[in-house]
Design a protein around this motif. Structure first.
Motif, PDB file in Angstrom:
ATOM      1  N   PHE A   8       0.831  -1.210   0.000  1.00 20.43           N
ATOM      2  CA  PHE A   8       0.000   0.000   0.000  1.00 20.43           C
ATOM      3  C   PHE A   8       0.866   1.261   0.000  1.00 20.43           C
ATOM      4  O   PHE A   8       0.683   2.164  -0.839  1.00 20.43           O
ATOM      5  N   PHE A   9       1.819   1.345   0.906  1.00 21.12           N
ATOM      6  CA  PHE A   9       2.637   2.557   0.986  1.00 21.12           C
ATOM      7  C   PHE A   9       3.569   2.695  -0.216  1.00 21.12           C
ATOM      8  O   PHE A   9       3.826   3.820  -0.681  1.00 21.12           O
ATOM      9  N   ASP A  10       4.071   1.574  -0.729  1.00 21.21           N
ATOM     10  CA  ASP A  10       4.899   1.658  -1.933  1.00 21.21           C
ATOM     11  C   ASP A  10       4.118   2.286  -3.086  1.00 21.21           C
ATOM     12  O   ASP A  10       4.657   3.057  -3.884  1.00 21.21           O
ATOM     13  N   HIS A  11       2.853   1.956  -3.179  1.00 23.52           N
ATOM     14  CA  HIS A  11       2.027   2.479  -4.269  1.00 23.52           C
ATOM     15  C   HIS A  11       1.751   3.969  -4.097  1.00 23.52           C
ATOM     16  O   HIS A  11       1.934   4.762  -5.036  1.00 23.52           O
ATOM     17  N   TYR A  12       1.314   4.340  -2.907  1.00 20.41           N
ATOM     18  CA  TYR A  12       0.836   5.713  -2.718  1.00 20.41           C
ATOM     19  C   TYR A  12       1.915   6.692  -2.275  1.00 20.41           C
ATOM     20  O   TYR A  12       1.741   7.905  -2.428  1.00 20.41           O
ATOM     21  N   LEU A  13       3.040   6.215  -1.765  1.00 20.89           N
ATOM     22  CA  LEU A  13       4.113   7.119  -1.356  1.00 20.89           C
ATOM     23  C   LEU A  13       5.354   7.030  -2.245  1.00 20.89           C
ATOM     24  O   LEU A  13       6.177   7.931  -2.247  1.00 20.89           O
ATOM     25  N   LYS A  14       5.462   5.909  -3.002  1.00 18.32           N
ATOM     26  CA  LYS A  14       6.634   5.753  -3.881  1.00 18.32           C
ATOM     27  C   LYS A  14       6.260   5.604  -5.346  1.00 18.32           C
ATOM     28  O   LYS A  14       7.149   5.509  -6.202  1.00 18.32           O
ATOM     29  N   GLY A  15       4.965   5.540  -5.645  1.00 15.39           N
ATOM     30  CA  GLY A  15       4.531   5.475  -7.034  1.00 15.39           C
ATOM     31  C   GLY A  15       4.729   4.133  -7.693  1.00 15.39           C
ATOM     32  O   GLY A  15       4.742   4.049  -8.939  1.00 15.39           O
ATOM     33  N   LYS A  16       4.877   3.061  -6.935  1.00 21.14           N
ATOM     34  CA  LYS A  16       5.062   1.732  -7.509  1.00 21.14           C
ATOM     35  C   LYS A  16       3.701   1.107  -7.858  1.00 21.14           C
ATOM     36  O   LYS A  16       2.674   1.471  -7.293  1.00 21.14           O
TER      37      LYS A  16
END
Length: 629
Positions: free
Chosen positions: A328-336
């Motif tokens: 979840f955080f990789d997607h919304y905070l790192k753009g993955k």
């Protein structure tokens, strides 16, 4: 691909974050470091914030290191008045502003790239929702696991009653680690010597007479939440207590609301998702497993357990908590692209198992993961089942002109709690050693109620039960209504409503409702099994979700509306859908003394004659969220 562990970790401990009123909050900062030199990297990274009242060291350190190795700065903070943080502690009241100030302080640090995400479980979920009511500019994402929505409606209080878990918590995880107790071993020893079972059994605790008197600030908030029930009480409008009142102004950021069917925050988790997904533009997700509340395991609150109480769900129930949050955080905070395939709603449909006994002695209830786009699920057919005077529960409306069943409710002999949506009904194991020889942090916690699905029969270790032990349905103050054996599977998933039309000869009383999956007898379970799914209660003076109390008139019929927590279950062919109605469920909820006296602390008792009506005019009923396959 999710972030992988490519960094070393450096930690700066007890960094003091100053809040707007000058109080300093102790915060441990874990940063990614160069694996060769061990020095913090220069590149700013997203920050993840976890605020806790339970102490930020030990297992929390490993928690911080795990994410720092994967390229996040992690801030773990002692809440105000707890452990190394300054200020005075009053449960949840200061969390909105303290959380806001911490988010913005972190965003201003050179190691932060301007994005702050939050995560945490239970208390750590409360504080996320609290700071979200203040809408911090640099808050970018939240993973809220097992948290509250409206403390008066269902968590501190429940439809007028008090959830006694908070008194248990005040004596154990709360008061035992109050700063005054940590500073004075004599005070901590006094609290360690408390057997919460004795406190509950000896009747209502009294201000100045219980061991909480040694930590007056804890005694103050404990008695406030026990004695204040009206919505007009300022306490219940505070943003740290009632997020529901601040939905419109709360932060609009991607959020996961995760929980469990046997959690003590099941309803709140679903309520938050349903309300905020509709109000906000950002992506919101609901994730519900078959687990219980997880106060005794870390970092997985309960996701790494395939069972709840006496029910086994199988390996398919397991989820990797850390990896899920990381995606979840990789997607919304790192753009993955690590969260693209996540359904908006994902839930575990319990009950597809064969009912056999596992090697551990549990009943194999089974289940499988399902998904949807909104909650309640869009194709839900809300179906009403009515109770009848012969004990049937059917979709046929009653036609009798005058039909009712009465029972005697003696508050000195309440119906015992056997599992369910419970947490923090705990006491420390009795020990002869003093606090220096056997620290409180190392003592085991003993569960008073059980958590999860249980066959609804008392046993030797059932709190408040006396021999002969046996099924709750054999009690004279428990009314049981069941369908005939089902001719085909019936699936439910969603919110549940109960309307009990009741009357009493007392100025106040309670009615309870419990939904049960009744398994037929089998070779391994010759008596069958009555498995609790969810329950609720309604205090008469607060019936109809009224804001102010209104006592009852002798013999007048009232509607007692209840919302047992949402659930998802398959009632298999041959099973029965069962509704139990009574007037107590103790110690999950405090017991109504039937006098119309104080909400808490009344030492007068009155046996009430309570009547449940089931006729054409007053049709007591339960509404189930049926799913078609």
């Amino acid at each position: 691909m999710v972030s992988h562990p490519e960094y070393a970790v450096t930690a700066e401990l007890d960094v003091m974050v100053e809040t707007r009123d000058g109080v300093e909050l102790a915060t441990d900062i874990y940063r990614p470091a160069d694996p060769d030199t061990g020095e913090p990297i220069d590149e700013p990274k997203p920050v993840l914030l976890d605020r806790t009242p339970y102490g930020k060291r030990g297992r929390m350190e490993r928690h911080g290191e795990w994410y720092a190795k994967r390229g996040y700065v992690v801030a773990i903070q002692d809440c105000r008045g707890r452990f190394n943080s300054g200020g005075d502690y009053y449960i949840f009241i200061n969390e909105p502003e303290d959380g806001y100030d911490t988010v913005e302080w972190l965003a201003d640090q050179p190691y932060c790239d301007g994005q702050v995400g939050t995560f945490g479980t239970s208390y750590g979920a409360w504080v996320q929702n609290a700071l979200a009511t203040q809408d911090p500019p640099h808050l970018e994402a939240m993973f809220v696991n097992q948290g509250a929505a409206n403390g008066r409606k269902a968590t501190f209080r429940h439809n007028g009653t008090f959830e006694l878990r908070w008194l248990c918590w005040a004596f154990t995880l709360g008061g035992g680690f109050a700063q005054r107790a940590l500073e004075d071993s004599d005070i901590q020893q006094r609290l360690a010597n408390v057997d919460v079972r004795d406190v509950l059994a000896n009747g209502p605790a009294q201000p100045g007479q219980s061991p909480l008197r040694h930590i007056p600030d804890y005694e103050e908030w404990a008695f406030d939440i026990m004695t204040q029930g009206a919505a007009s009480d300022e306490l219940w409008q505070e943003p740290g207590m009632n997020f529901e009142a601040y939905y419109d102004e709360s932060a609009d950021v991607p959020t996961v609301y995760s929980g469990a069917w046997y959690d003590s925050y099941t309803k709140a988790t679903c309520d938050n998702f349903e309300a905020l997904a509709e109000r906000k533009d950002s992506d919101h997700f609901l994730l519900m497993g078959p687990w219980t509340h997880g106060w005794n395991s870390y970092p997985l609150p309960s996701w790494n357990k395939s069972y709840s109480g006496e029910l086994e769900f199988g390996e398919q129930a397991l989820r990797d908590y850390q990896e899920t949050r990381l995606r979840f955080f990789d997607h919304y905070l790192k753009g993955k692209d690590t969260w693209d395939d996540q359904p908006t709603v994902q839930y575990f449909q319990m009950g597809t198992g064969d009912g056999e006994q596992t090697r551990e002695g549990r009943l194999f209830h089974g289940g499988e993961w399902r998904s949807g786009e909104e909650w309640p699920l869009p194709d839900t057919e809300f179906t009403t089942y009515y109770i009848h005077e012969d004990g049937r529960l059917t979709t046929d409306e009653p036609t009798a002109e005058d039909a009712a069943t009465s029972y005697e409710f003696d508050p000195r002999d309440p119906v015992p709690t056997i599992g369910g949506n419970c947490s923090s009904y705990i006491t420390y194991e009795p020990r002869e050693e003093n606090i220096l020889e056997y620290p409180l942090s190392e003592r085991k916690l003993q569960d008073l109620t059980g958590r999860g699905g249980f066959d609804q029969r008392t046993r030797e270790d059932t709190f408040g039960a006396e021999p002969p032990y046996g099924p709750l349905e054999e009690r004279n103050d428990v009314l049981v209504y069941r369908t005939p054996p089902l001719e085909e599977d019936v699936e439910i998933a969603g919110p549940i409503r109960v309307r009990v039309y009741g009357s009493t000869d007392a100025p106040d009383t309670d009615f309870t409702a419990k939904l049960i999956d009744e398994h037929p007898p089998s070779e391994e379970f010759p008596n069958g099994a009555a498995i609790n799914l969810c329950d609720s209660i309604c205090r008469g003076r607060y019936r109809g979700y009224r804001d102010e109390p209104d006592l009852l008139e002798d013999g007048e019929v009232y509607e007692f509306e209840m919302e047992p927590y949402p659930t998802a279950n398959v009632f298999k062919e041959g099973h029965r859908i069962r509704l139990d109605i009574s007037s107590s469920n103790y110690p999950r909820y405090d017991v109504n003394n039937n006098t119309g006296g104080p909400l808490y602390g009344d030492r007068e008792y009155r046996t009430a004659t309570n009547t449940v009506h089931h006729n054409a005019e007053y049709a007591t009923q339960i509404e189930l969220p049926i799913q078609s396959r």
